[in-house]
Each structure stands twice: as structure tokens, then as C-alpha cells.
Design an enzyme around this catalytic site. Structure first.
Site, PDB file in Angstrom:
ATOM      1  N   LYS A 247      -3.384  -9.814  -9.090  1.00 22.19           N
ATOM      2  CA  LYS A 247      -3.673  -9.933  -7.663  1.00 22.19           C
ATOM      3  C   LYS A 247      -5.188  -9.882  -7.517  1.00 22.19           C
ATOM      4  CE  LYS A 247      -3.317  -7.986  -3.087  1.00 22.19           C
ATOM      5  NZ  LYS A 247      -3.304  -6.736  -2.304  1.00 22.19           N
TER       6      LYS A 247
ATOM      7  N   GLY B 128      -4.622  -1.737   5.809  1.00 22.43           N
ATOM      8  CA  GLY B 128      -4.397  -0.365   6.248  1.00 22.43           C
ATOM      9  C   GLY B 128      -4.488  -0.136   7.739  1.00 22.43           C
TER      10      GLY B 128
ATOM     11  N   ALA C 210      -1.170  -7.124   3.866  1.00 25.40           N
ATOM     12  CA  ALA C 210      -2.091  -6.297   4.653  1.00 25.40           C
ATOM     13  C   ALA C 210      -1.835  -6.384   6.155  1.00 25.40           C
ATOM     14  CB  ALA C 210      -3.545  -6.648   4.380  1.00 25.40           C
ATOM     15  N   GLY C 211      -1.842  -5.226   6.783  1.00 24.79           N
ATOM     16  CA  GLY C 211      -1.767  -5.131   8.234  1.00 24.79           C
ATOM     17  C   GLY C 211      -0.397  -4.806   8.792  1.00 24.79           C
TER      18      GLY C 211
ATOM     19  N   ASN D  84       2.036  -1.652   1.511  1.00 27.39           N
ATOM     20  CA  ASN D  84       1.773  -0.368   0.869  1.00 27.39           C
ATOM     21  C   ASN D  84       1.529   0.734   1.898  1.00 27.39           C
ATOM     22  OD1 ASN D  84       1.171   1.281  -1.576  1.00 27.39           O
ATOM     23  ND2 ASN D  84      -0.832   1.422  -0.610  1.00 27.39           N
ATOM     24  N   SER D  85       0.468   0.604   2.696  1.00 29.90           N
ATOM     25  CA  SER D  85       0.088   1.688   3.608  1.00 29.90           C
ATOM     26  C   SER D  85       1.193   2.068   4.580  1.00 29.90           C
ATOM     27  CB  SER D  85      -1.171   1.300   4.395  1.00 29.90           C
ATOM     28  OG  SER D  85      -2.264   1.124   3.533  1.00 29.90           O
TER      29      SER D  85
END
Length: 276
Positions: free
Chosen positions: A116, A177, A203-204, A225-226
Site C-alpha cells: 500500500k 482519521g 480513509a474518512g 481502521n480508525s
């Protein structure tokens, strides 16, 4: 019921294929930001994911939360996606990608050439550098890597990265995040409609409804992830995200009803009792 659900999905869909490797799950997760190794293990298991991204530099430096990570997961069942998080230049990302490939080999994944690609010089907003990303991607493809580049939702860049040989493109829904959801829907839709490699929204995403939306748009996969690691109950959120990815994908394949500006009765009008 579960057998019927699988039959319906399998009839409509095909597995996710990236660089010739087949995956059943369309959710990828990460290993960072968890409160403990145990919580991370439980969340990855609950999500049903088959691809887990690992920050090579953080493992190499034994950063907090990454000690013992190599031993914490069963890498015979999970495909490692080394990432170049923390790299600010193309040169740095290329070097870390090479380390990541060696790390995967040490864990028994001899044929793992996935990376990645992240090139992020911006410390405040963590937005990827399009020029550095393209430069690094070109070199890594030449070296035989299967490159999964993290990018802004830029349709022209996505197409260019596909042309140089990247195996996916990974546009951000909103800043890393932030939990803001899909703020770049129009551009992500253009990317989905114009590239032939899998589009992975990365992301987001902060909630399962946002994950489902990305899949309903036609994205082939998600990386989250976050939103999982920072939830009050991370394993429960991981399960919810896995279900949302499945529901959104099935909804996309089913085809939603047309949107109209007026009401249409859902009950049939024939055979109704006439009023006096």
C-alpha cells in the site's frame, strides 16, 4: 437463511481479485490505534477481513502498539498488506516498500509482493502527494510490486496510476482519521466509472452507513481502521463494518429503484373498493 443469503450473493457477484489473488471479504482493516493487541485481534476476527495493512516503519521501530504484531495474527489466514505510512518522499516510500516485502517473506508469505503506497509530506491534513505517489508507483511496478496507491479522489491521477500498472486505486473519502465520511462522492464516482482496476475507498469512513454508501456507489472494497479502532466497542464496530460492506455490495449489484420527484403508491390500485 444463511445458505440462501450466500446463494443470492454468489449468483450476483464474483470474488474480489487483486493482482491475481482472490479474496472473499471486501473489507480491509488495519492494526493501528487499538487500545491493546487483544482488542486488535478480536476486531480483525470479527470483521471477517482477509487483508490487513501493516505500517512497515512502525513495526521496524517497534512503535507503541506494534510490538509483537508479527506474532499476534495468523498470517496463514490473513494476507499482509505492508504500507509505507510515514514516508514523505517517493525515495523513502520505495525503500520502505522493499523492507515490507522482506517482512512479508519472513512471515511465510513468500509470494507477497503487495504494497500500500503512501507518500504524505503534509503533516497537518495528511493528504497524499500526487507527484511523489506517481513517481514511486512507476518504480515499484518496475520492481515487480503489486502497488495499491493511496490517493486524493483525483480521477486523472487514478487513470494514470492504472496505466503505469497499479493493481488498485485507493481514493480517500475524506482526510485520514477524520470520520467525516464520503466528502468526495462525485470524484470517487468518476473514478469508479473510468478505471478498470478495483477501487478501494480508503480513509474518512466513520460509520457503517458510510461504508455501505461507498459500496453502493460501486467501490469494490474498503479499507477502514480508525472507525473500528477508536469505537467504544471495537470488535462490535468491526463486525458492523464487515456487514455494511456486504450489504452495500449486494445493494449495488441488486440495483436501487429510480429516484422520482413525485410519489407512487406502493399498493396496487386495481381491485380497490369503490367509494359511494
Amino acid at each position: 437463511m444463511q445458505t440462501l443469503e450466500k446463494a443470492v450473493t454468489q449468483t450476483l457477484d464474483k470474488p474480489l481479485i487483486i493482482a491475481g489473488k482472490t479474496f472473499k471479504s471486501r473489507l480491509m482493516t488495519g492494526t493501528g490505534k487499538y487500545r491493546s493487541i487483544e482488542e486488535m485481534q478480536q476486531s480483525i476476527a470479527a470483521s471477517g477481513c482477509e487483508i490487513v495493512t501493516v505500517a512497515v516503519r512502525r513495526v521496524q521501530t517497534k512503535a507503541p502498539g506494534h510490538e509483537g504484531l508479527a506474532e499476534a495474527l495468523d498470517w496463514t489466514k490473513i494476507w499482509m498488506l505492508p504500507n509505507t505510512a510515514g514516508c514523505q518522499t517517493a525515495e523513502d516510500a520505495i525503500r520502505v516498500a522493499r523492507l515490507g516485502r522482506e517482512m512479508a517473506k519472513l512471515l511465510g508469505q513468500e509470494d507477497n509482493n503487495f504494497v500500500k503506497l503512501e507518500v504524505i509530506p503534509d503533516a497537518k491534513y495528511l493528504l497524499p502527494d500526487p507527484i511523489g505517489t506517481l513517481e514511486a508507483a512507476e518504480q515499484l511496478v518496475k520492481e515487480g510490486f503489486a502497488v495499491l496507491p493511496y490517493i486524493n479522489a483525483d480521477p486523472l491521477l487514478a487513470k494514470r496510476l492504472e496505466e503505469v500498472g497499479c493493481v488498485t486505486v485507493m481514493p480517500l473519502g475524506s482526510p485520514i482519521g477524520s470520520g467525516q465520511g464520503i466528502k468526495n462522492a462525485a470524484n470517487i464516482q468518476i473514478i469508479i466509472d473510468t478505471v478498470k482496476v478495483p477501487v478501494v475507498v480508503d480513509a474518512g469512513i466513520g460509520a457503517p452507513s458510510e461504508a455501505a454508501l461507498a459500496m453502493e456507489m460501486g467501490a469494490q472494497a474498503l479499507l477502514i481502521n480508525s472507525a473500528i479502532a477508536l469505537a467504544k466497542n471495537a470488535p462490535a464496530m468491526a463486525k458492523a463494518m464487515g456487514m455494511a460492506a456486504e450489504a452495500g455490495r449486494l445493494a449495488y449489484l441488486a440495483g436501487r429503484m429510480p429516484v422520482k420527484d413525485y410519489a407512487i403508491a406502493s399498493s396496487p390500485l386495481t381491485g380497490t373498493i369503490a367509494s359511494k
